[in-house]
Write an enzyme that holds these catalytic residues in place. Structure first.
Site, PDB file in Angstrom:
ATOM      1  N   SER A 102       0.961  -1.001   0.405  1.00  0.00           N
ATOM      2  CA  SER A 102      -0.067  -0.003  -0.088  1.00  0.00           C
ATOM      3  C   SER A 102       1.100   1.466  -0.312  1.00  0.00           C
ATOM      4  O   SER A 102       0.274   2.575  -0.103  1.00  0.00           O
ATOM      5  CB  SER A 102      -0.857   0.288   1.452  1.00  0.00           C
ATOM      6  OG  SER A 102       0.094  -0.170   2.638  1.00  0.00           O
ATOM      7  N   THR A 144      -2.309   3.211   3.261  1.00  0.00           N
ATOM      8  CA  THR A 144      -1.168   4.860   3.490  1.00  0.00           C
ATOM      9  C   THR A 144      -0.599   3.956   4.896  1.00  0.00           C
ATOM     10  O   THR A 144      -1.142   3.349   5.732  1.00  0.00           O
ATOM     11  CB  THR A 144      -2.226   5.832   3.495  1.00  0.00           C
ATOM     12  OG1 THR A 144      -3.477   5.952   2.331  1.00  0.00           O
ATOM     13  CG2 THR A 144      -2.186   6.868   3.624  1.00  0.00           C
ATOM     14  N   THR A 204       1.135   7.066   0.076  1.00  0.00           N
ATOM     15  CA  THR A 204       0.881   6.086   0.240  1.00  0.00           C
ATOM     16  C   THR A 204       0.963   5.476  -1.063  1.00  0.00           C
ATOM     17  O   THR A 204       1.452   6.712  -2.192  1.00  0.00           O
ATOM     18  CB  THR A 204      -0.829   6.685   0.023  1.00  0.00           C
ATOM     19  OG1 THR A 204      -1.493   5.402   0.146  1.00  0.00           O
ATOM     20  CG2 THR A 204      -0.480   7.480  -0.532  1.00  0.00           C
ATOM     21  N   ARG A 263      -4.239  10.009 -10.951  1.00  0.00           N
ATOM     22  CA  ARG A 263      -5.747  10.029 -10.119  1.00  0.00           C
ATOM     23  C   ARG A 263      -4.349  10.288  -8.457  1.00  0.00           C
ATOM     24  O   ARG A 263      -3.339   9.967  -8.632  1.00  0.00           O
ATOM     25  CB  ARG A 263      -6.081   8.501  -9.879  1.00  0.00           C
ATOM     26  CG  ARG A 263      -6.651   9.394  -8.510  1.00  0.00           C
ATOM     27  CD  ARG A 263      -6.393   8.727  -6.968  1.00  0.00           C
ATOM     28  NE  ARG A 263      -7.304   8.188  -6.294  1.00  0.00           N
ATOM     29  CZ  ARG A 263      -7.737   8.714  -4.592  1.00  0.00           C
ATOM     30  NH1 ARG A 263      -5.552   7.767  -4.603  1.00  0.00           N
ATOM     31  NH2 ARG A 263      -7.831   7.790  -3.691  1.00  0.00           N
ATOM     32  N   VAL A 264      -4.701  11.268  -7.788  1.00  0.00           N
ATOM     33  CA  VAL A 264      -3.776  11.851  -7.228  1.00  0.00           C
ATOM     34  C   VAL A 264      -5.096  11.688  -5.781  1.00  0.00           C
ATOM     35  O   VAL A 264      -5.906  12.831  -5.755  1.00  0.00           O
ATOM     36  CB  VAL A 264      -3.380  13.078  -7.184  1.00  0.00           C
ATOM     37  CG1 VAL A 264      -3.289  14.084  -5.341  1.00  0.00           C
ATOM     38  CG2 VAL A 264      -2.019  12.999  -8.077  1.00  0.00           C
ATOM     39  N   GLY A 265      -4.755  11.194  -4.700  1.00  0.00           N
ATOM     40  CA  GLY A 265      -5.766  10.829  -3.283  1.00  0.00           C
ATOM     41  C   GLY A 265      -5.524  12.443  -2.782  1.00  0.00           C
ATOM     42  O   GLY A 265      -5.171  13.039  -2.823  1.00  0.00           O
ATOM     43  N   ASP A 266      -5.941  12.042  -1.594  1.00  0.00           N
ATOM     44  CA  ASP A 266      -6.029  13.164   0.062  1.00  0.00           C
ATOM     45  C   ASP A 266      -4.388  12.979  -0.073  1.00  0.00           C
ATOM     46  O   ASP A 266      -4.766  13.670   0.287  1.00  0.00           O
ATOM     47  CB  ASP A 266      -7.073  12.634   0.551  1.00  0.00           C
ATOM     48  CG  ASP A 266      -7.254  10.995   1.960  1.00  0.00           C
ATOM     49  OD1 ASP A 266      -6.008  10.187   0.917  1.00  0.00           O
ATOM     50  OD2 ASP A 266      -6.650  10.960   2.602  1.00  0.00           O
ATOM     51  N   THR A 289      -6.268   7.863   6.690  1.00  0.00           N
ATOM     52  CA  THR A 289      -5.939   6.902   5.717  1.00  0.00           C
ATOM     53  C   THR A 289      -7.259   6.777   4.752  1.00  0.00           C
ATOM     54  O   THR A 289      -8.316   6.329   6.508  1.00  0.00           O
ATOM     55  CB  THR A 289      -5.118   5.891   6.432  1.00  0.00           C
ATOM     56  OG1 THR A 289      -5.906   5.088   7.751  1.00  0.00           O
ATOM     57  CG2 THR A 289      -4.001   5.362   6.524  1.00  0.00           C
ATOM     58  N   GLY A 290      -7.573   5.617   4.121  1.00  0.00           N
ATOM     59  CA  GLY A 290      -9.213   5.673   3.790  1.00  0.00           C
ATOM     60  C   GLY A 290      -9.389   6.221   1.976  1.00  0.00           C
ATOM     61  O   GLY A 290      -8.874   6.754   1.702  1.00  0.00           O
ATOM     62  N   GLY A 310      -9.692   8.318  -0.129  1.00  0.00           N
ATOM     63  CA  GLY A 310      -9.524   9.326  -0.290  1.00  0.00           C
ATOM     64  C   GLY A 310     -10.176  10.691  -1.372  1.00  0.00           C
ATOM     65  O   GLY A 310      -9.962  11.679  -0.331  1.00  0.00           O
TER      66      GLY A 310
HETATM   67  N1  ASP Z   1      -6.187   7.445   1.405  1.00  0.00           N
HETATM   68  C1  ASP Z   1      -5.657   7.084  -0.037  1.00  0.00           C
HETATM   69  C2  ASP Z   1      -5.783   7.366  -0.967  1.00  0.00           C
HETATM   70  O1  ASP Z   1      -6.749   8.349  -1.047  1.00  0.00           O
HETATM   71  C3  ASP Z   1      -5.978   5.466   0.517  1.00  0.00           C
HETATM   72  C4  ASP Z   1      -5.858   5.235   1.956  1.00  0.00           C
HETATM   73  O2  ASP Z   1      -5.754   5.169   2.420  1.00  0.00           O
HETATM   74  O3  ASP Z   1      -5.545   3.951   1.199  1.00  0.00           O
HETATM   75  O4  ASP Z   1      -5.318   6.884  -1.679  1.00  0.00           O
END
Ligand code: ASP
Length: 416
Positions: free
Chosen positions: A88, A240, A258, A268-271, A291-292, A294
């Site tokens: 991850s 993450t 992450t 794609r860019v997450g949070d 985490t989670g 995004g």
């Molecule tokens: N938050 C991360 C993202 O969206 C993924 C994760 O934390 O599981 O890229």
């Protein structure tokens, strides 16, 4: 219907609706949980997502011996970044839909009130340290893609292939198996989105699992790794790591890193690299990370919301639960959507008080791997290292997204 799903319906949907979506702030919390600390905690202290637990000892003694708070947090997250088995983060992270590993990270240094961030970086393993280099060696806050990679190389970071053989084969399995069940098309935020059919579909499952078994065999995935690989394809994982560190003097910093969602769209860019979403630190107040899901977290600027809530007097737990409620509100409290979303926040106040909170108690792993639910945890070291269960907004366990019904046990057993 497997027992895990029954459990979800019993405790998740019904339980949460009957409580009017109020937080499960049980006054007699299980002592294992990271309950609200309205009183000051201990200093120094480091918190992290649970995949950082093995790296806390070394980082804590570094902090205790006068090491910088950001460097301490970076020591924690470097562990999973370097570990090819943690798929991850960093090396060995599961790739995007084109088979390319793209990493995101950010950091904030409380004492000097600076921030650095990188998004969509290829070929460089320790992106959290690249984020720090952006903070220290540029007049910018965020670099992305090719420019971020070139900047990292200029600063001496080695280019390397981040796609391990294991991750490459899992990606190939996904690629060959999927045609329509991916991230293209509207997601749960779309007003017309409909929850998927989750009723047992015997023949369909027979066929799906037979096909996956066959492709995995053809790809040369070792028999002992096949169930794991198939799970990653059916339920693309997230993962993450965030860490925040506070020293005796009250200096505080945080960072998040992450590989993002497995099989995401390229670019794609997450949070995680978004200052204020995946991480936010304010020297006057505290630090938070996530985490989670995004996309959900970006829309509530989760980490910033939490720090601002604490500034206005909320405890770490109250501050985090409020951010989670905003996610629920964004979906009109529709449990048919919220069950496909999950979010965990790791929160540290400047006085050492901390909390771990999550939308759900945890998630159900696939039945052929482990019949026990996996609970969300926060790892803590304040002289004693431990992992504590988070405080959930909803009772019950989330379902992975993209939604793909869990195979009933009778079909799953054929994989063993
Ligand atoms: N938050 C991360 C993202 O969206 C993924 C994760 O934390 O599981 O890229």
């Amino acid at each position: 219907m497997c027992s895990s799903r029954r459990h979800f319906i019993a405790t998740g949907v019904v339980g949460s609706l009957s409580l009017g979506l109020e937080a499960q702030e049980d006054k007699e919390q299980d002592s294992k949980r990271a309950t609200t600390r309205t009183l000051a905690g201990k200093r120094p202290i480091i918190i992290s997502a649970n995949n950082g637990v093995n790296y806390l000892d070394e980082a804590f003694s570094f902090l205790k011996n006068g090491g910088d708070t950001l460097d301490a947090a970076l020591r924690v997250v470097k562990g999973p970044e370097d570990d090819p088995k943690d798929d991850s983060v960093g090396l060995g992270g599961l790739p995007n839909e084109e088979g390319v590993v793209e990493l995101d990270a950010c950091c904030m240094h409380g004492p000097t009130r600076r921030a650095g961030s990188v998004g969509g970086v290829r070929n460089i393993k320790n992106v959290s340290q690249v984020a720090k280099a952006v903070m220290e060696h540029t007049g910018h806050v965020m670099l992305v893609g090719d420019g971020a990679e070139r900047f990292a190389v200029a600063h001496g970071f080695a280019r390397e292939n981040l796609l391990t053989e294991h991750s490459r084969k899992v990606w190939l399995l996904w690629k060959e198996y999927h045609s329509t069940d991916d991230w293209w098309g509207p997601g749960v935020s779309d007003p017309h989105w409909k929850p998927p059919e989750t009723a047992p579909q015997g023949e369909l499952w027979q066929e799906r699992l037979r096909k996956l078994q066959q492709i995995a065999t053809d790809l040369g995935i070792a028999p002992e790794n096949r169930a794991h690989a198939i799970r990653k394809v059916l339920f693309p994982p997230t993962g993450t790591i965030h860490s925040s560190a506070l020293n005796e003097k009250g200096e505080i910093s945080g960072c998040t890193t992450t590989s993002g969602l497995a099989f995401k769209l390229p670019g794609r860019v997450g949070d995680s690299p978004i200052i204020g979403a995946g991480c936010y630190t304010d020297q006057d107040v505290g630090s938070a990370g996530a985490t989670g899901s995004g996309e959900e977290n970006i829309k509530v600027a989760g980490a910033h919301t939490i720090v601002e809530n604490m500034r206005r007097g909320m405890s770490p737990q109250e501050a985090g639960i409020d951010a989670l409620k905003r996610i629920a509100r964004n979906h009109n409290h529709d449990m048919n959507k919220l069950r496909f979303i999950d979010m965990t926040y790791y929160i540290l106040r400047k006085d050492g008080a901390y909390a771990g909170v999550s939308l759900w108690e945890g998630y159900m792993p696939s039945p052929w791997e482990d019949p026990q639910p996996k609970r969300h945890k926060i790892a803590v070291h304040d002289g004693t290292k431990r992992a504590e269960e988070t405080v959930p907004l909803f009772k019950g366990f989330s379902q992975e997204f993209p939604p793909f019904p869990k195979a009933p046990a009778e079909y799953v057993n054929q994989l063993k």
